[in-house]
Design an enzyme around this catalytic site. Sequence first.
Site, mmCIF file in Angstrom:
data_model
loop_
_atom_site.group_PDB
_atom_site.id
_atom_site.type_symbol
_atom_site.label_atom_id
_atom_site.label_comp_id
_atom_site.label_asym_id
_atom_site.label_seq_id
_atom_site.Cartn_x
_atom_site.Cartn_y
_atom_site.Cartn_z
ATOM 1 N N ASP A 199 -3.686 5.525 6.772
ATOM 2 C CA ASP A 199 -4.149 6.766 7.401
ATOM 3 C C ASP A 199 -5.086 6.384 8.555
ATOM 4 O OD1 ASP A 199 -4.425 9.630 7.489
ATOM 5 O OD2 ASP A 199 -6.290 9.472 6.383
ATOM 6 N N ARG A 219 0.985 12.234 -8.434
ATOM 7 C CA ARG A 219 1.418 10.833 -8.318
ATOM 8 C C ARG A 219 2.788 10.600 -8.937
ATOM 9 N NH1 ARG A 219 -2.930 7.816 -6.472
ATOM 10 N NH2 ARG A 219 -4.998 8.364 -7.248
ATOM 11 N N GLU A 231 0.830 -1.214 0.000
ATOM 12 C CA GLU A 231 0.000 0.000 0.000
ATOM 13 C C GLU A 231 0.861 1.259 0.000
ATOM 14 O OE1 GLU A 231 -2.418 1.735 -0.469
ATOM 15 O OE2 GLU A 231 -4.276 1.137 0.496
ATOM 16 N N ASP A 232 0.269 2.369 -0.388
ATOM 17 C CA ASP A 232 0.989 3.639 -0.356
ATOM 18 C C ASP A 232 0.994 4.241 1.050
ATOM 19 O OD1 ASP A 232 -1.755 4.149 -0.401
ATOM 20 O OD2 ASP A 232 -1.663 5.676 -1.978
ATOM 21 N N PHE A 259 -1.385 15.878 5.400
ATOM 22 C CA PHE A 259 -1.665 15.423 4.044
ATOM 23 C C PHE A 259 -0.381 15.431 3.221
ATOM 24 C CE2 PHE A 259 -3.139 15.680 -0.319
ATOM 25 C CZ PHE A 259 -4.066 14.653 -0.320
HETATM 26 P P1 IMP Z 1 -7.270 5.058 5.093
HETATM 27 O O1 IMP Z 1 -7.860 6.250 5.773
HETATM 28 O O2 IMP Z 1 -6.149 4.435 5.889
HETATM 29 O O3 IMP Z 1 -8.337 4.053 4.735
HETATM 30 O O4 IMP Z 1 -6.627 5.573 3.741
HETATM 31 C C1 IMP Z 1 -7.365 5.490 2.582
HETATM 32 C C2 IMP Z 1 -6.669 6.030 1.378
HETATM 33 O O5 IMP Z 1 -6.698 7.439 1.470
HETATM 34 C C3 IMP Z 1 -5.205 5.680 1.179
HETATM 35 O O6 IMP Z 1 -4.988 4.426 0.566
HETATM 36 C C4 IMP Z 1 -4.783 6.801 0.260
HETATM 37 O O7 IMP Z 1 -5.102 6.484 -1.074
HETATM 38 C C5 IMP Z 1 -5.613 7.954 0.748
HETATM 39 N N1 IMP Z 1 -4.835 8.840 1.633
HETATM 40 C C6 IMP Z 1 -4.745 8.825 2.976
HETATM 41 N N2 IMP Z 1 -3.934 9.783 3.433
HETATM 42 C C7 IMP Z 1 -3.472 10.429 2.319
HETATM 43 C C8 IMP Z 1 -2.566 11.526 2.111
HETATM 44 O O8 IMP Z 1 -1.993 12.124 3.035
HETATM 45 N N3 IMP Z 1 -2.345 11.895 0.814
HETATM 46 C C9 IMP Z 1 -2.944 11.276 -0.250
HETATM 47 N N4 IMP Z 1 -3.784 10.236 -0.103
HETATM 48 C C10 IMP Z 1 -4.045 9.824 1.164
HETATM 49 MG MG MG Z 2 -4.298 3.909 -1.550
#
Ligand code: IMP
Ligand code: MG
Length: 178
Positions: A106, A168, A102-103, A155
């Site tokens: 969050d 990206r 995963e990238d 962010f």
């Molecule tokens: P989650 O809140 O952990 O479910 O994250 C969901 C998705 O939100 C991640 O896979 C990213 O694609 C996107 N995301 C979360 N934080 C960031 C950020 O700081 N920058 C860009 N995308 C983000």
């Molecule tokens: Mg993602």
Amino acid sequence: MSTIRIHDKNFESLFSSTQIQIRVAQIGAQINTDYYGKCPLFIGVLNGAFLFMADLIKNISIECELSFVKVSSYSGTKSTGTVKEMIGLSHDLTGRDVIIVEDIVDTGDTAVYIMNELKSKNPATIRFATILYKPLALKQDFKPDYVGFEIPPDFVVGYGLDYDGLGRNLNDIYRLKA
Ligand code: IMP
Ligand code: MG
């Protein structure tokens, strides 16, 4: 320190391409050791993980396979919130050693969702690798197994991550300027 502008916001450099490459090589080396004699299946989560996946796999010297999935979020018919769906998995996971790539983690919602989806397909083992991890943003009981960098709950863009579709392609990782 370089500042860039994407859409209406300013971002400042957080990790350089060199720092990222060094860290990814370390994670690759760790996985080579941890999975010695095995053939893990890396499952990248599109779109964000495509660069991390590419760089990580270049540092893997043991046998391995690779696949990608996409998680689509859409508003359900009920007002209870977001419904997720995982698409694109073509491999049989039965008995496999799976590493999700995963990238960023969050809130952890996506990570937990994908873990549960893939666990239900009977892999032998399942671990989670992410280039970025925001522990202070976490809302789930979840801890990734391989982490590139722990970051504050700001962010970020670059290295696969986007702000409203853009960024990206950036080789460095940037954070939103206060
Ligand atoms: P989650 O809140 O952990 O479910 O994250 C969901 C998705 O939100 C991640 O896979 C990213 O694609 C996107 N995301 C979360 N934080 C960031 C950020 O700081 N920058 C860009 N995308 C983000
Ligand atoms: Mg993602």
